[in-house]
Scaffold this motif. Structure first.
Motif, mmCIF file in Angstrom:
data_model
loop_
_atom_site.group_PDB
_atom_site.id
_atom_site.type_symbol
_atom_site.label_atom_id
_atom_site.label_comp_id
_atom_site.label_asym_id
_atom_site.label_seq_id
_atom_site.Cartn_x
_atom_site.Cartn_y
_atom_site.Cartn_z
ATOM 1 N N ALA A 106 5.244 3.959 -7.055
ATOM 2 C CA ALA A 106 5.053 3.869 -5.610
ATOM 3 C C ALA A 106 3.609 3.531 -5.256
ATOM 4 O O ALA A 106 3.346 2.789 -4.302
ATOM 5 N N GLN A 107 2.669 4.070 -6.001
ATOM 6 C CA GLN A 107 1.264 3.760 -5.735
ATOM 7 C C GLN A 107 0.969 2.285 -5.986
ATOM 8 O O GLN A 107 0.191 1.661 -5.259
ATOM 9 N N ALA A 110 2.410 0.606 -2.999
ATOM 10 C CA ALA A 110 1.596 0.909 -1.826
ATOM 11 C C ALA A 110 0.311 0.084 -1.817
ATOM 12 O O ALA A 110 -0.165 -0.336 -0.752
ATOM 13 N N LEU A 113 1.267 -3.141 -0.403
ATOM 14 C CA LEU A 113 1.465 -3.000 1.041
ATOM 15 C C LEU A 113 0.128 -2.979 1.765
ATOM 16 O O LEU A 113 -0.043 -3.606 2.823
ATOM 17 N N ASP A 114 -0.849 -2.281 1.196
ATOM 18 C CA ASP A 114 -2.175 -2.226 1.812
ATOM 19 C C ASP A 114 -2.875 -3.582 1.732
ATOM 20 O O ASP A 114 -3.503 -4.030 2.704
ATOM 21 N N ALA A 145 6.404 4.721 -1.286
ATOM 22 C CA ALA A 145 5.307 3.785 -1.033
ATOM 23 C C ALA A 145 5.034 3.644 0.457
ATOM 24 O O ALA A 145 3.871 3.526 0.873
ATOM 25 N N ALA A 146 6.073 3.665 1.273
ATOM 26 C CA ALA A 146 5.875 3.600 2.721
ATOM 27 C C ALA A 146 5.049 4.787 3.199
ATOM 28 O O ALA A 146 4.178 4.651 4.071
ATOM 29 N N ASP A 147 5.297 5.946 2.614
ATOM 30 C CA ASP A 147 4.534 7.149 2.970
ATOM 31 C C ASP A 147 3.085 7.056 2.497
ATOM 32 O O ASP A 147 2.176 7.581 3.149
ATOM 33 N N LEU A 148 2.871 6.405 1.348
ATOM 34 C CA LEU A 148 1.533 6.333 0.760
ATOM 35 C C LEU A 148 0.667 5.237 1.377
ATOM 36 O O LEU A 148 -0.565 5.284 1.251
ATOM 37 N N ALA A 149 1.279 4.256 2.008
ATOM 38 C CA ALA A 149 0.517 3.135 2.563
ATOM 39 C C ALA A 149 -0.457 3.611 3.633
ATOM 40 O O ALA A 149 -0.180 4.552 4.387
ATOM 41 N N ARG A 152 1.555 2.882 7.725
ATOM 42 C CA ARG A 152 2.956 2.991 7.311
ATOM 43 C C ARG A 152 3.782 1.844 7.886
ATOM 44 O O ARG A 152 3.842 1.663 9.111
#
Length: 265
Positions: A106-107, A110, A113-114, A145-149, A152
């Motif tokens: 997920a990181q 993420a 995503l970032d 990943a959505a939570d870690l971005a 979001r």
């Protein structure tokens, strides 16, 4: 411009799941990024592999060709190994997605995503449509990943409309046709295929992009999994692939025709 990141388990998964939305978004001027979690190394090994070419390199080249067909601007590989179907010894192989630490995967997503400042991320429904361990992992990874971005993104889950497939199957039976598939039969994890219309949030019209979907399927010519898409009649293809279905977690409204690939409100 909206930036949409599609997470898929294997190269060619986009053909059955999201290639229509990818093509429609690209045509509208949005930025489309596809991330493949695995290399698809348990796919078919074509007979025409050149010296030094591997299943992985062939499938990466095919994924790039599929991206050209849909207008996808960027292809990213997380680099995990294909875990195989439920119960295969490859489930526990070193480097396989199924056994990878969820936060680690997920990181990685993420970070993409970032980097893209993504507005939307797309994963799979809770059982990955048919229970494949890598598909199930994609579901959890997209949520995490959505939570870690840093910002979001809107989260959507690609699914298949089991209710519609049941109706279509029955209609064919009523016409006297032989039908050798049943979407309500147990799939890889023992659950039926996809989701019911009561569970689905969005019906997305991609009927103007069925040729893009067909071209994406043809790009994965080495894989027997896409042969049925490449060889079916134009009429059947348009009927089956003129719409896509998505779940939006937390949305309680009934299934709605629309275009949910917009930034979160």
């Amino acid at each position: 411009m909206t930036t949409i990141v599609f997470l898929h388990a294997h190269p060619d998964d986009e053909t059955t799941q999201t290639s229509g939305a990818m093509a429609r978004a690209s045509a509208a001027g949005d930025r489309v990024v596809v991330v493949y979690a695995t290399n698809g190394d348990h796919g078919d090994a074509p007979e025409d592999l050149a010296e030094g070419e591997t299943v992985i390199t062939r499938r990466r080249a095919e994924a790039e060709a599929s991206a050209r067909a849909t207008g996808t601007q960027r292809v990213v590989w997380l680099g995990y190994a294909d875990s195989g179907m439920t119960g295969w010894e490859q489930n526990g192989a070193e480097g396989a997605l199924h056994g990878a630490d969820e936060d680690e995967v997920a990181q990685r997503l993420a970070a993409i995503l970032d980097e893209e400042d993504a507005d939307v991320v797309v994963g799979y429904d809770w059982h990955g449509n048919y229970g494949h361990p890598d598909h199930v992992k994609v579901h959890h990874v997209a949520h995490r990943a959505a939570d870690l971005a840093t910002r979001r993104p809107r989260l959507l889950e690609s699914t298949m409309n089991r209710s519609r497939m049941v109706r279509e199957r029955q209609a064919r039976i009523d016409r006297g046709e032989e039908v050798d598939w049943d979407p309500e039969a147990p799939m890889d994890d023992g659950n039926p295929l996809g989701s019911t219309e009561e569970e689905i949030s969005w019906e997305v019209d991609v009927s103007a992009f069925v040729e893009h979907r067909r071209a994406a399927a043809r790009a994965h010519a080495s894989q027997s999994d896409t042969e049925w898409m490449r060889t079916m009649s134009d009429e059947d293809f348009a009927m089956m692939f003129g719409a896509e279905y998505y779940i939006e977690p937390g949305r309680s409204a009934p299934m709605t025709p629309g275009w949910p690939f917009q930034p979160p409100e």
